[in-house]
Design a protein around this motif. Sequence first.
Motif, PDB file in Angstrom:
ATOM      1  N   SER A 126       1.802  14.523 -35.679  1.00 56.73           N
ATOM      2  CA  SER A 126       2.501  13.236 -35.794  1.00 56.73           C
ATOM      3  C   SER A 126       1.566  12.071 -35.531  1.00 56.73           C
ATOM      4  N   ALA A 127       0.635  12.237 -34.600  1.00 50.24           N
ATOM      5  CA  ALA A 127      -0.333  11.168 -34.336  1.00 50.24           C
ATOM      6  C   ALA A 127      -1.231  10.931 -35.542  1.00 50.24           C
ATOM      7  N   LEU A 128      -1.628  12.004 -36.235  1.00 49.64           N
ATOM      8  CA  LEU A 128      -2.452  11.847 -37.435  1.00 49.64           C
ATOM      9  C   LEU A 128      -1.664  11.179 -38.553  1.00 49.64           C
TER      10      LEU A 128
ATOM     11  N   GLY B  57      -8.950   7.119 -35.088  1.00 43.77           N
ATOM     12  CA  GLY B  57      -9.149   7.020 -36.529  1.00 43.77           C
ATOM     13  C   GLY B  57     -10.486   7.520 -37.011  1.00 43.77           C
ATOM     14  N   VAL B  58     -11.242   8.203 -36.182  1.00 42.37           N
ATOM     15  CA  VAL B  58     -12.566   8.699 -36.571  1.00 42.37           C
ATOM     16  C   VAL B  58     -12.403   9.850 -37.562  1.00 42.37           C
ATOM     17  N   GLY B  59     -13.110   9.786 -38.685  1.00 41.12           N
ATOM     18  CA  GLY B  59     -13.145  10.882 -39.648  1.00 41.12           C
ATOM     19  C   GLY B  59     -11.975  10.962 -40.605  1.00 41.12           C
ATOM     20  N   THR B  60     -10.978  10.109 -40.474  1.00 42.49           N
ATOM     21  CA  THR B  60      -9.824  10.205 -41.374  1.00 42.49           C
ATOM     22  C   THR B  60     -10.176   9.793 -42.803  1.00 42.49           C
ATOM     23  N   ALA B  61     -11.077   8.835 -42.963  1.00 40.40           N
ATOM     24  CA  ALA B  61     -11.465   8.404 -44.308  1.00 40.40           C
ATOM     25  C   ALA B  61     -12.178   9.528 -45.053  1.00 40.40           C
ATOM     26  N   GLU B  62     -13.099  10.207 -44.384  1.00 48.18           N
ATOM     27  CA  GLU B  62     -13.806  11.313 -45.028  1.00 48.18           C
ATOM     28  C   GLU B  62     -12.840  12.440 -45.385  1.00 48.18           C
TER      29      GLU B  62
ATOM     30  N   LYS C 146      -8.645  15.553 -32.151  1.00 47.23           N
ATOM     31  CA  LYS C 146      -9.101  15.307 -30.780  1.00 47.23           C
ATOM     32  C   LYS C 146     -10.619  15.429 -30.662  1.00 47.23           C
ATOM     33  N   CYS C 147     -11.335  14.992 -31.709  1.00 49.75           N
ATOM     34  CA  CYS C 147     -12.803  14.963 -31.697  1.00 49.75           C
ATOM     35  C   CYS C 147     -13.231  13.496 -31.686  1.00 49.75           C
ATOM     36  N   GLU C 148     -13.044  12.852 -30.535  1.00 51.91           N
ATOM     37  CA  GLU C 148     -13.367  11.426 -30.432  1.00 51.91           C
ATOM     38  C   GLU C 148     -14.865  11.166 -30.445  1.00 51.91           C
TER      39      GLU C 148
ATOM     40  N   PHE D 248     -13.113  19.237 -40.904  1.00 54.55           N
ATOM     41  CA  PHE D 248     -13.463  17.833 -40.721  1.00 54.55           C
ATOM     42  C   PHE D 248     -13.064  17.390 -39.315  1.00 54.55           C
ATOM     43  N   PRO D 249     -14.015  16.984 -38.499  1.00 56.15           N
ATOM     44  CA  PRO D 249     -13.652  16.459 -37.171  1.00 56.15           C
ATOM     45  C   PRO D 249     -13.025  15.080 -37.293  1.00 56.15           C
ATOM     46  N   VAL D 250     -11.826  14.915 -36.759  1.00 51.06           N
ATOM     47  CA  VAL D 250     -11.104  13.648 -36.831  1.00 51.06           C
ATOM     48  C   VAL D 250     -10.546  13.325 -35.452  1.00 51.06           C
ATOM     49  N   SER D 251     -10.142  12.092 -35.316  1.00 52.26           N
ATOM     50  CA  SER D 251      -9.478  11.636 -34.103  1.00 52.26           C
ATOM     51  C   SER D 251      -8.285  10.787 -34.525  1.00 52.26           C
ATOM     52  N   ALA D 252      -7.089  11.342 -34.325  1.00 56.57           N
ATOM     53  CA  ALA D 252      -5.890  10.591 -34.661  1.00 56.57           C
ATOM     54  C   ALA D 252      -5.701   9.406 -33.732  1.00 56.57           C
ATOM     55  N   LEU D 253      -6.276   9.469 -32.545  1.00 55.19           N
ATOM     56  CA  LEU D 253      -6.131   8.382 -31.584  1.00 55.19           C
ATOM     57  C   LEU D 253      -6.979   7.178 -31.966  1.00 55.19           C
TER      58      LEU D 253
END
Length: 642
Positions: free
Chosen positions: A111-113, A251-256, A221-223, A244-249
């Motif tokens: 849900s956070a993502l 926004g890191v990596g969501t574009a890739e 959770k890969c801040e 893909f490492p992302v951070s929903a908190l």
Amino acid sequence: MRFGVLIAFHQVIQTSAFSISSTIQNHASLSSDMTAAPIKRMPFQLSVSTEDEMMDLGMDLDLDINLDAQDLTEDNSDDDGSRALRPIRRLKRSKKKPLIAIVGRPNVGKSALVNRIAGTQSGGAIVANESGITRDRTYRDAEFLGEKFQLVDTGGLVFDDNDALFAREIREQAMIAIDEAVGVILVVDGQCGLTNMDQELADFLRKKITKDLPVHVAVNKCESEKTGAVAAADFWSLGLGEPFPVSALHGVGTAELLENMFESIDKKGTAIQGFGTRAKKLAEVKLKMKANPKLNKNLPGETDDEALLRKYGLGKKAEESVIREYEEALAAFDVDGDQEEIGIAIIGRPNVGKSSLLNSLFGSTRAIVSDMAGTTRDSIDAVMERPPPIGSDELPTIYRFIDTAGIRRKSKIDFGPEFFMVNRALRAIRRADVVLLVLDATAGVTEQDRILAQKVADDGRACVLVCNKWDAVVNKDSNTFDKSVKYFRAELPQVRWAPILFTSAATGQRVGKVYGAVDDAINAHRKRVSTSVLNEVLRDATLWQPPPSKRNGSQAKIYYCSQVSTRPPTIVVHCNDPSMVNDGYRRYLDRKFRESLEGFEATPIRWIFRGRSARDVMKQRSMNGKPGDGGAGTSFPFPYAD
């Protein structure tokens, strides 16, 4: 002669009986496979119409058989009877707005993502540090690289029914979301590492889904950029490609992640042609615009022969071609505006049958239903469509039903998930046009029902009272209906103008009448009356009952009124002193206007009482009072200088 016509009609019915019964058996076999599905109404409708002037040998028989299980039985007559309304059905999902499903085990940040990608951190999906918050599938609109799409948030998937509450129902909702999607994002927890549940879910997606849909792994959770790649490396063993490492908190990596998802959707061809490539085409054309056509090197996408011809001016003009391509790339981003939707919020106390009513209206298990109060957590949208009448140029009518969580008393709500659930429900009232206030016909009216009714009236929303569980009322007789109407009118004076429906979501009794009540409420909510008619009613009301007066003999004087807006209808009454018009006289005017004017049965009327005009006030303004009080007399020697 009439007897012979009736025999012919009987033979027509017998010849159609076998096809109808076989179709009913097919629908019954399909519905038996659905778990916890509500009892549906008849999947077909048989209507026989005759002409007004029937001849002995010229009686026309019209058999209209509708075998679409998605259509709901509805009144097929217009107010004027000239055109027939078509049955209401589910809104077909637009191919121009593909759907991407977000799945994963419980409490990994799905849900956070969704909130991060859709930009709905405030007012989006409910997020809390506990598993099992999301149960039903919820849809959010999103946009990335100029592409509009939808995200569907699902509950945590587990393959053992004993591991979580409503595990089987959540799994069914997730499977429906995957079937509707053009791509799937598997969310895992980078801090906890690879688990057995992640491996089981990845095996299922790899064996059953990847052959038809693209699946990507998002390691949440890969801040940290340094440790994120190391944490994501553990998930290569899932066999679903690059994690893909992302951070929903943050926004890191969501574009890739989304860029690779768009490329995979384009390669698989699961969405419409050209989805996800408009930004890439525009970037290529911009490079052509920046390049110098007189250079010897080739332009992007140009062959050696075309470059040679362009060099000597023998080929097509490169500048005109590039400009035309640039205009076409920009025109690809132009999209048509969304059609207006009628928002319908379903609110009420816990366990009164709101989700059951939504499922009965939708025709399938759109929301999870159980006997336990508090089953619904987040607001759930279900979109229905009424096609335009045959042969007309009108647009279809779109109904968006919003199922909300049960609202308990404020003193019983602690800060946490339930606090945000109630906030989502109250926000659904504000963004809706019509509110279906669901009541329990077996339990009667409670204080919480009165609070919700007052909330609907204060927000200025049209309202329809839906008394559910009417089939469970015992000892019903011919007077039960009239007594029940009087009871609910007396117990809910806040919405005494609202129509009342006695329905049963479990059996589908009178559920189809909800659409007619909603249409009437919308017309009332948007009704506008001319000033001359309003003042005639106002004059009769004041002559019958003059405005109240005070002990010193001063009396309120009402001059005229006018309607200034709709949604809800707002009437401004001009008088000498608004403070002298008490609440009792305002309720009297409201009642007289509703009795004299038709069409205000399902909407509140907002009354605004204004004093004398600003010009009259300025005449009595003084220049010698205290700063800020406006004075009480007139300025001397120039009383009208202001």
